[in-house]
Write a protein that holds these residues in place. Sequence first.
Motif, PDB file in Angstrom:
ATOM      1  N   SER A  61      24.085  27.296  -5.013  1.00  8.43           N
ATOM      2  CA  SER A  61      22.754  27.495  -5.597  1.00  8.43           C
ATOM      3  C   SER A  61      21.774  28.095  -4.597  1.00  8.43           C
ATOM      4  CB  SER A  61      22.182  26.167  -6.098  1.00  8.43           C
ATOM      5  OG  SER A  61      22.962  25.654  -7.135  1.00  8.43           O
ATOM      6  N   SER A  62      21.998  27.870  -3.313  1.00  5.10           N
ATOM      7  CA  SER A  62      21.065  28.357  -2.293  1.00  5.10           C
ATOM      8  C   SER A  62      21.224  29.849  -2.001  1.00  5.10           C
ATOM      9  CB  SER A  62      21.233  27.562  -0.993  1.00  5.10           C
ATOM     10  OG  SER A  62      22.432  27.923  -0.338  1.00  5.10           O
ATOM     11  N   LEU A  63      22.297  30.455  -2.467  1.00  2.00           N
ATOM     12  CA  LEU A  63      22.513  31.882  -2.224  1.00  2.00           C
ATOM     13  C   LEU A  63      21.535  32.699  -3.064  1.00  2.00           C
ATOM     14  CD1 LEU A  63      26.414  31.847  -2.247  1.00  2.00           C
ATOM     15  CD2 LEU A  63      24.910  31.958  -0.244  1.00  2.00           C
ATOM     16  N   ARG A  64      20.841  33.635  -2.443  1.00  2.00           N
ATOM     17  CA  ARG A  64      19.755  34.353  -3.123  1.00  2.00           C
ATOM     18  C   ARG A  64      20.223  35.207  -4.295  1.00  2.00           C
ATOM     19  NH1 ARG A  64      20.010  37.105   1.883  1.00  2.00           N
ATOM     20  NH2 ARG A  64      20.799  39.221   1.650  1.00  2.00           N
ATOM     21  N   PHE A  65      21.487  35.597  -4.321  1.00  2.00           N
ATOM     22  CA  PHE A  65      21.987  36.447  -5.405  1.00  2.00           C
ATOM     23  C   PHE A  65      22.612  35.639  -6.539  1.00  2.00           C
ATOM     24  CE2 PHE A  65      24.271  36.695  -1.408  1.00  2.00           C
ATOM     25  CZ  PHE A  65      25.415  35.965  -1.694  1.00  2.00           C
ATOM     26  N   VAL A  66      22.605  34.305  -6.430  1.00  3.36           N
ATOM     27  CA  VAL A  66      23.082  33.427  -7.500  1.00  3.36           C
ATOM     28  C   VAL A  66      21.860  32.911  -8.252  1.00  3.36           C
ATOM     29  CG1 VAL A  66      24.248  31.251  -8.035  1.00  3.36           C
ATOM     30  CG2 VAL A  66      25.189  32.763  -6.269  1.00  3.36           C
ATOM     31  N   ASP A  67      21.838  33.150  -9.568  1.00  2.00           N
ATOM     32  CA  ASP A  67      20.683  32.769 -10.375  1.00  2.00           C
ATOM     33  C   ASP A  67      20.838  31.425 -11.077  1.00  2.00           C
ATOM     34  OD1 ASP A  67      19.046  35.267 -10.105  1.00  2.00           O
ATOM     35  OD2 ASP A  67      20.886  36.131 -10.911  1.00  2.00           O
ATOM     36  N   GLU A  68      22.078  31.039 -11.343  1.00  2.00           N
ATOM     37  CA  GLU A  68      22.313  29.837 -12.144  1.00  2.00           C
ATOM     38  C   GLU A  68      23.704  29.306 -11.822  1.00  2.00           C
ATOM     39  OE1 GLU A  68      22.672  29.097 -16.967  1.00  2.00           O
ATOM     40  OE2 GLU A  68      21.689  30.918 -16.230  1.00  2.00           O
ATOM     41  N   VAL A  69      23.845  27.978 -11.761  1.00  2.00           N
ATOM     42  CA  VAL A  69      25.137  27.335 -11.521  1.00  2.00           C
ATOM     43  C   VAL A  69      25.301  26.205 -12.528  1.00  2.00           C
ATOM     44  CG1 VAL A  69      26.612  26.144  -9.840  1.00  2.00           C
ATOM     45  CG2 VAL A  69      24.959  27.847  -9.040  1.00  2.00           C
ATOM     46  N   PHE A  70      26.507  26.094 -13.087  1.00  2.00           N
ATOM     47  CA  PHE A  70      26.798  24.987 -13.993  1.00  2.00           C
ATOM     48  C   PHE A  70      28.165  24.417 -13.649  1.00  2.00           C
ATOM     49  CE2 PHE A  70      28.815  28.550 -16.055  1.00  2.00           C
ATOM     50  CZ  PHE A  70      29.958  28.017 -16.636  1.00  2.00           C
ATOM     51  N   LYS A  71      28.424  23.214 -14.114  1.00  2.00           N
ATOM     52  CA  LYS A  71      29.686  22.543 -13.812  1.00  2.00           C
ATOM     53  C   LYS A  71      30.772  22.990 -14.795  1.00  2.00           C
ATOM     54  CE  LYS A  71      29.840  18.207 -12.435  1.00  2.00           C
ATOM     55  NZ  LYS A  71      29.872  16.716 -12.405  1.00  2.00           N
TER      56      LYS A  71
END
Length: 131
Positions: A61-71
């Motif tokens: 989630s902390s990576l600037r090019f990742v906008d959304e994370v789900f399980k």
Amino acid sequence: MRKVITFGTFDVLHIGHVRILQRARTHGDHLIVGLSSDELNFSKKGRNPIYPYSSRLELVSSLRFVDEVFKEESLAKKREYILAHKADVLVMGNDWEGKFDEFKDVCEVIYLPRTPSVSTTEIIEIIKERP
């Protein structure tokens, strides 16, 4: 907005992970990552991840090019995840070449080359062998 989705465990985050996520993001405006649960990882690989889900979630989630994370809790739900997140593109590493073509009816499927000579499994083995 063009949405890109990808999936993975992203355990022991390394340059190969960073590069494939960066390249995945170039295929759209919004990058969504389905992050394997600890239980899913165990069922796929026969071992628990080095880092628990909560730590991997924080890292990815902390990576600037990742906008959304789900399980991601089930491999059988990939189609459901793609549709639920309204993804236009599914991006995976080319070690999965052809294995996700069944989703071409709901989104574009792109396989990206992996970063040569970088593997989470190899990194874990090297670490385990050190005194």
